[in-house]
Design a protein around this motif. Structure first.
Motif, PDB file in Angstrom:
ATOM      1  N   ASN A 126      47.345  59.870  27.619  1.00 47.73           N
ATOM      2  CA  ASN A 126      46.610  59.420  26.436  1.00 47.73           C
ATOM      3  C   ASN A 126      45.866  58.098  26.630  1.00 47.73           C
ATOM      4  N   ASN A 178      53.841  54.958  28.429  1.00 46.13           N
ATOM      5  CA  ASN A 178      54.574  56.211  28.302  1.00 46.13           C
ATOM      6  C   ASN A 178      56.057  55.965  28.539  1.00 46.13           C
ATOM      7  N   VAL A 265      54.004  63.652  21.165  1.00 44.21           N
ATOM      8  CA  VAL A 265      53.986  62.550  22.123  1.00 44.21           C
ATOM      9  C   VAL A 265      53.791  63.098  23.527  1.00 44.21           C
ATOM     10  N   THR A 285      56.678  55.102  23.531  1.00 40.79           N
ATOM     11  CA  THR A 285      56.038  56.084  22.658  1.00 40.79           C
ATOM     12  C   THR A 285      56.979  56.652  21.600  1.00 40.79           C
ATOM     13  N   THR A 286      58.287  56.503  21.798  1.00 38.91           N
ATOM     14  CA  THR A 286      59.239  57.141  20.887  1.00 38.91           C
ATOM     15  C   THR A 286      60.002  56.170  19.982  1.00 38.91           C
TER      16      THR A 286
END
Length: 330
Positions: A126, A178, A265, A285-286
């Motif tokens: 991304n 990431n 994601v 990302t989480t």
């Protein structure tokens, strides 16, 4: 501990007696015998914003020769083209344990030298339009890089920063974008040192105070800590049927993997030369999907998570918003 944030806002270079950094020797795709790309190489009419450091997560070879560096480059390209179906090598540049730099994706050297455009790679999910990535041969989760690799990395990053006018403050690790082990805990912890070394080569001053930026921590299977316990409470707050025991086991891994999938994601494994399942790692990302603002009088699983972290740091429970979560988890 997360040491570098993943801000998307570019930071201007604070130049002080700027020095000219000589271009390091970069062995081209032709020299190492690359296959032709399996399609068109995309060249963006813009400069990259970030310089991203990776590790290949392959073996830590004792072969420091140029021939070995060429072989690593061929192996990575074959894996990326045949194993992942990409048009070419995902990274723009590769740095061997012997300190030999090779071109990764075709045209990367030509475009880098021009300093105005950017070969889009495939190395940070991304964010590939924003980054130029360097794969460093080896696995650096528990051991350090070779002196040759480090010296080469400093010179290469300094040249990239000079060519594109990128501030050293914009050097990042893959895990800043990431949820991945990459570039390994040991190499990741040396990124502030890399920033300082590049800054010294360029003769630039710091743009922001040291340590001012924080990123979300990376949690992975086998870890046992108050951070894992807090994460489990936060997962429970989302309705996950999970035991909160502070141990990052299979159930926690599966719960994080589901969370990522359900929220779209991107899963971007760090390994350049072999596959590994990092889909359930909890990282940059989480964490934002889990944390929520809690007030001093709140009860429930999210409040339990906040209390776990604040108690471990000897703090009294108070309102916890997203920046506070980041500080507590740092």
């Amino acid at each position: 501990m997360g040491v570098l944030g993943a801000s998307t806002a570019p930071i201007a270079v604070g130049a002080v007696d700027a020095k000219a950094v000589e271009r390091p020797r970069i062995h081209t795709c032709t020299e190492w015998g690359a296959r032709p790309p399996n399609g068109t190489i995309t060249v963006l009419n813009r400069k990259p914003t970030y310089i991203v450091v990776h590790h290949t997560a392959g073996g830590n070879s004792s072969d420091l020769s140029l021939a070995h560096a060429y072989q690593i480059s061929r192996s990575i390209q074959n894996f990326h083209v045949d194993g992942r179906g990409w048009v070419d090598s995902g990274q723009q540049l590769t740095n061997s344990r012997g300190g030999h730099v090779t071109e990764g994706r075709h045209r990367s050297v030509e475009i880098l030298d021009g300093g105005t455009r950017h070969v889009q790679g495939a190395n940070v999910g991304n964010h590939n339009s924003e980054v130029i990535g360097i794969e460093n041969e080896g696995l650096y989760s528990t051991v350090d890089v070779t002196p040759q690799l480090w010296t080469s990395l400093v010179r290469l990053v300094a040249y990239i920063a000079q060519s594109y006018g990128i501030s050293p403050d914009m050097i990042r690790g893959h895990r800043d974008f990431n949820a991945t082990e990459c570039p390994g805990q040991v190499l990741y912890q040396r990124l502030p040192e890399l920033i300082s070394a590049v800054r010294a080569m360029l003769g630039t001053a710091p743009v922001s105070p040291a340590g001012a930026r924080l990123s979300w921590p990376l949690l992975k299977p086998g870890e046992q800590s108050d951070k894992v316990l807090a994460a489990q409470h936060l997962l429970r707050a989302r309705g996950v049927d999970l035991r909160a025991d502070g141990v990052f086991g299979d159930a926690t891994f599966a719960a994080v993997a589901r969370l990522a999938t359900e929220n779209g994601v991107a899963y971007e494994p760090c390994y350049a030369s072999r596959t590994a399942d990092e889909s359930g790692y909890l990282g940059v990302t989480t964490w934002p999907l889990l944390v929520r603002t809690v007030q001093a009088g709140d009860s429930g699983e999210a409040a339990k998570a906040a209390r776990v972290l604040m108690s471990a740091r000897g703090q009294r429970f108070a309102t916890v918003d997203t920046p506070t979560w980041q500080r507590l988890l740092a």
